[in-house]
Design an enzyme around this catalytic site. Sequence first.
Site, PDB file in Angstrom:
ATOM      1  N   SER A  43      37.328  35.720  70.894  1.00 57.70           N
ATOM      2  CA  SER A  43      37.477  34.275  70.763  1.00 57.70           C
ATOM      3  C   SER A  43      38.923  33.924  71.048  1.00 57.70           C
ATOM      4  CB  SER A  43      37.112  33.861  69.331  1.00 57.70           C
ATOM      5  OG  SER A  43      37.530  32.543  69.038  1.00 57.70           O
ATOM      6  N   TYR A  67      37.800  35.021  59.670  1.00 54.59           N
ATOM      7  CA  TYR A  67      37.327  35.040  61.052  1.00 54.59           C
ATOM      8  C   TYR A  67      38.417  35.506  62.008  1.00 54.59           C
ATOM      9  CZ  TYR A  67      35.400  33.312  65.471  1.00 54.59           C
ATOM     10  OH  TYR A  67      34.955  33.217  66.771  1.00 54.59           O
TER      11      TYR A  67
END
Length: 280
Positions: free
Chosen positions: A135, A148
């Site tokens: 990401s 995350y």
Amino acid sequence: MRSVLITGASTGIGRAAALRMDGAGWRVFAGVRREEDGAALREAASERLVPVMLDVTDAGQIAAAVETVASEAGEAGLDGLVNNAGIAVLSPLETIPIEDFRRQIEVNLTAQVAVTQAVLPLIRQATGRIVFVSSIGGRMALPFGAPYHASKFGIEAVADCLRQELRPWGIDVAVIEPGSIDTPIWERGERTADSVSERAHNSQEELYGETIARFRVAVRRTADRGISPDKVAKSISHALTARRPRTRYLVGIDARAQALGRRLLPDRAFDALVARVMRL
């Protein structure tokens, strides 16, 4: 016929990648966690696609999936592994229950290593490729996203190390770094955040309640701008098929802009920009 194992193929990026590679004539082993998701994929794909039950945190299911792949692929081995399965746990770092932090790392990082270890003998047989779906959150970190971001920063490091370690065998390793993508992870992430908040330290609401509310509004705005997962699937396909694949693929205008801003701005200037943009 070339073959690929894709984890987290039930929805979103994984599903889009599975259908794209199936459409390109590959045998796709699509990792799903529910029988009905596998059936839905089969309906949308050709007979080449093989759903496999695969919870990436379950050692028994990993072993069974590898056995299925090995029996189907035979001596040709496996041409590609796409480590895509993942979840998003968002919470203030001060108050997150530590078991939720551990769960985030287990699913998004440790499990990716476990699957890769199990599949590597088959990848080596075919001189295949390994793709990690990371990401833009693996390059930059935002408030309330520590679990995350820690998992995605970790994926970046794992991929870098693995790429260097596998270089003698000619096995390429690539990282996909999407920005905002229109997938169910946003809705699941919000439900997870609600669940985590219920278990969080009772000081969380007093300390962070108003800021979390504004943060959630900012997250919803980001989700509304999400691009199609097919854009990410296209980059995954390139990483699997190009003669000379890139080591990293930034996907989306927002991802490229954020990566540039993070590289150019000093830490405190970046922090101030994030606070202003997210209205924190």
